[in-house]
Design a protein around this motif. Sequence first.
Motif, short mmCIF file in Angstrom:
data_model
loop_
_atom_site.label_atom_id
_atom_site.label_comp_id
_atom_site.label_asym_id
_atom_site.label_seq_id
_atom_site.Cartn_x
_atom_site.Cartn_y
_atom_site.Cartn_z
N PRO A 10 0.80 -1.22 0.00
CA PRO A 10 0.00 0.00 0.00
C PRO A 10 0.84 1.27 0.00
CG PRO A 10 -0.37 -1.32 2.01
CD PRO A 10 0.44 -2.14 1.09
N CYS A 11 2.03 1.21 0.57
CA CYS A 11 2.88 2.41 0.61
C CYS A 11 3.35 2.81 -0.80
CB CYS A 11 4.11 2.15 1.47
SG CYS A 11 3.71 1.61 3.14
N ASN A 12 3.30 1.88 -1.74
CA ASN A 12 3.78 2.14 -3.10
C ASN A 12 2.65 2.16 -4.12
OD1 ASN A 12 6.10 1.65 -1.66
ND2 ASN A 12 7.08 0.40 -3.22
N GLY B 247 5.56 -5.50 0.47
CA GLY B 247 4.75 -4.69 1.39
C GLY B 247 5.09 -5.04 2.82
N GLU B 248 5.71 -4.12 3.50
CA GLU B 248 6.25 -4.40 4.83
C GLU B 248 5.19 -4.89 5.82
OE1 GLU B 248 9.46 -4.22 5.26
OE2 GLU B 248 9.40 -4.80 7.36
N THR B 249 4.03 -4.28 5.77
CA THR B 249 3.02 -4.63 6.78
C THR B 249 2.23 -5.87 6.44
OG1 THR B 249 1.55 -3.09 5.66
CG2 THR B 249 2.65 -2.29 7.66
N GLN B 250 2.31 -6.31 5.18
CA GLN B 250 1.41 -7.38 4.76
C GLN B 250 2.06 -8.76 4.68
OE1 GLN B 250 -0.50 -4.63 5.29
NE2 GLN B 250 -1.95 -5.98 4.31
N GLY C 66 9.67 2.76 -2.38
CA GLY C 66 9.13 3.51 -1.25
C GLY C 66 9.19 2.67 0.01
N CYS C 67 8.25 1.73 0.13
CA CYS C 67 8.17 0.90 1.33
C CYS C 67 9.53 0.22 1.58
CB CYS C 67 7.05 -0.13 1.16
SG CYS C 67 6.54 -0.87 2.73
N ASP C 68 9.78 -0.03 2.84
CA ASP C 68 11.11 -0.33 3.38
C ASP C 68 12.13 -1.02 2.46
OD1 ASP C 68 9.66 0.57 5.53
OD2 ASP C 68 10.38 -0.96 6.90
N LYS C 69 11.77 -2.21 1.95
CA LYS C 69 12.79 -3.01 1.26
C LYS C 69 12.91 -2.66 -0.22
CE LYS C 69 13.09 -5.22 5.09
NZ LYS C 69 12.08 -4.41 5.77
N GLY D 182 1.36 7.05 0.20
CA GLY D 182 2.74 7.25 0.65
C GLY D 182 3.15 6.26 1.72
N HIS D 183 4.42 6.29 2.06
CA HIS D 183 4.94 5.34 3.05
C HIS D 183 4.92 5.97 4.44
CE1 HIS D 183 8.77 7.50 3.19
NE2 HIS D 183 8.94 7.34 1.88
N CYS D 184 5.38 5.23 5.43
CA CYS D 184 5.32 5.67 6.83
C CYS D 184 5.93 7.06 6.99
CB CYS D 184 6.06 4.68 7.72
SG CYS D 184 5.21 3.11 7.87
N ASN D 185 5.29 7.84 7.86
CA ASN D 185 5.66 9.26 7.96
C ASN D 185 6.66 9.55 9.08
OD1 ASN D 185 4.03 8.79 10.12
ND2 ASN D 185 2.64 10.51 9.79
N THR E 134 12.26 3.04 8.25
CA THR E 134 13.18 2.53 7.23
C THR E 134 12.91 3.13 5.85
OG1 THR E 134 13.34 0.51 8.50
CG2 THR E 134 14.14 0.43 6.24
N ALA E 135 11.65 3.30 5.49
CA ALA E 135 11.35 3.83 4.16
C ALA E 135 11.90 5.25 4.02
CB ALA E 135 9.85 3.79 3.90
N SER E 136 11.59 6.10 5.00
CA SER E 136 12.10 7.48 4.94
C SER E 136 13.62 7.48 4.97
CB SER E 136 11.58 8.29 6.13
OG SER E 136 10.18 8.31 6.15
FE1 FES Z 1 5.59 0.67 4.14
FE2 FES Z 1 6.14 1.57 6.69
S1 FES Z 1 4.90 -0.08 6.04
S2 FES Z 1 6.92 2.21 4.81
#
Ligand code: FES
Length: 572
Positions: A51-53, A83-86, A119-122, A191-194, A198-200
């Motif tokens: 979802p972040c991407n 997707g980091e959260t999924q 975007g998302c972490d990895k 967008g990714h985590c604010n 790790t993504a930022s």
């Molecule tokens: Fe995607 Fe945090 S879950 S950046």
Amino acid sequence: MPPELRSAQWYAGTDRNAYIHRAWMRRGLPRDAFSGRPHIAIANTASDLTPCNAHLGEVAKSVRDGVHESGGIPLELPVVSLGETQMRPTAMLWRNMAAMAAEEMFRANPIDGVVLLGGCDKTIPALLMAAASVGLPAVVVPGGPMLTGTFRGRPLGCGTDVWRLSEEVRAGTLSQEDFTRSESSMIRSRGHCNTMGTASTMAVVAEALGMTLPGLAGTPAPDSRLLEAAHETGQLAVELVAEQRTPADVMTAASFHNAIVALAATGGSTNAVVHLLAIAGRLGVPLSLDDFDRIGSHVPLLVDLLPAGTHLMDDFHRAGGLLAVLREVRDLLDPTATTVTGRPLVDFLDDAESWDREVIRPRETPLQPDAGIAVLRGNLAPSGAIIKPAAASPGLLQHRGRAVVFDNIEDFHARVDDPDLPVDADSVLVLRGCGPKGYPGMPEVSNMPLPRKLLERGVRDMVRICDGRMSGTAYGTVVLHVAPEAAADGPLALVRDGDWITLDVPARTLTLEVDDSELALRTPNKTTLDGFANPGRGWERLYVDHVTQADTGADLDFLTGSSGSAVSRESH
Ligand code: FES
């Protein structure tokens, strides 16, 4: 078509093969598409399950426009998305697979350069690893953080506030109903985590490495300036091909030096350590775990962002972003490091103003004088372990306590809230079986939730030690990335309940106070061994057999280094 374009190896000529390559690609491409115009892949990690991407399709469209405008042929290339959260058991299990798949697709296809959308972490680490191993001209567009959501008038830092709120529930200071109610406020926009998770962090690191347009990292995903920059990046990709400016030209030892400075000054995620080591490993840049301490640990922490501070990524962008931070620590940067623009990174600092001194502190009044990541060694971590002092409790940075040991994360969950667990605020929680091989995939579990009975007594931090990783959005006195991990015969497998452990961050030591002679007699117990993964087939089997330890980036041993972009055989 000029022979210098790689894609000409597919498209130039009058033979049957060139005919096939061209004919199948026409489908609306302009007539001159195969006559000297560079073919630019847009490696897109957009996915509904990341979802972040999910918004990267729109970003790709702006990249396309820029490529077209500069005379190139844009070609969208969906790549593996994580997707980091999924994803279960952990997205990190597939970072190397995503990198390997992207690398092979870049090499196998008739492209001259590539724009990397992550975007998302990895996703950014995997794309950079791939680009480094292929060596085609490449540039990153980070997808950007989401806007800040609020709950009951208070801003929410996604990730960090999930941990905080869930601990409040466990401590009995927040109702389950209110916790659930906060869920719909957590994710305000695309967008990714604010937080500086790790993504930022990886967006900031990509910029510090020189792999984005300078000034781009941290631009919020819904901000129209992201699309403007994506458009410019498309134009730049065509220039990169013309100049044959490759990732190895940009990501030099000097660039990694600057990335470590940026990581420290922004209070970035510990996950950047494994990702930077892996990217450097692909390029043959001699980066070691100790370089993070040597270069980063005396860099001041200047950015007041969650999880170490209070503000969020849209504040960071409003305040001037990475360039404003780097301007404050200009003397610590390596001025020789260049960027995808062909100009040195330091060239972009002269007019990098800081517009909010609460968010980006002046050098003279840092949040902490010495930030960065401390590398610990000792008989508990012969190959090293790390801790982020900025996220730890100052009073615990030197600590001696008795071990309370958990063999794996399931064991931890089963016992942590047991009222009879022999634990007090001085205990050291030890969690093993969470390294690259042991889990497998090195999950973000090192920031173990505290035992309920201690939470209820007001304890909010304890020393925790683990061979896994920690979410970039988490905080606490957590020693992580212990190497070798327990499943790779590391001494962590030999710790027993009640052993004394001493953590001394100023001295950079992590000591298990058990004689060598006694340790030599110990063997891991059956429960410990049963907690390690032993997959029978598939990617997990390959991963467990070949993953390296955290201190070298947890890449697969046969993926380190580069193979270049040459394809040795014809397709037909
Ligand atoms: Fe995607 Fe945090 S879950 S950046």
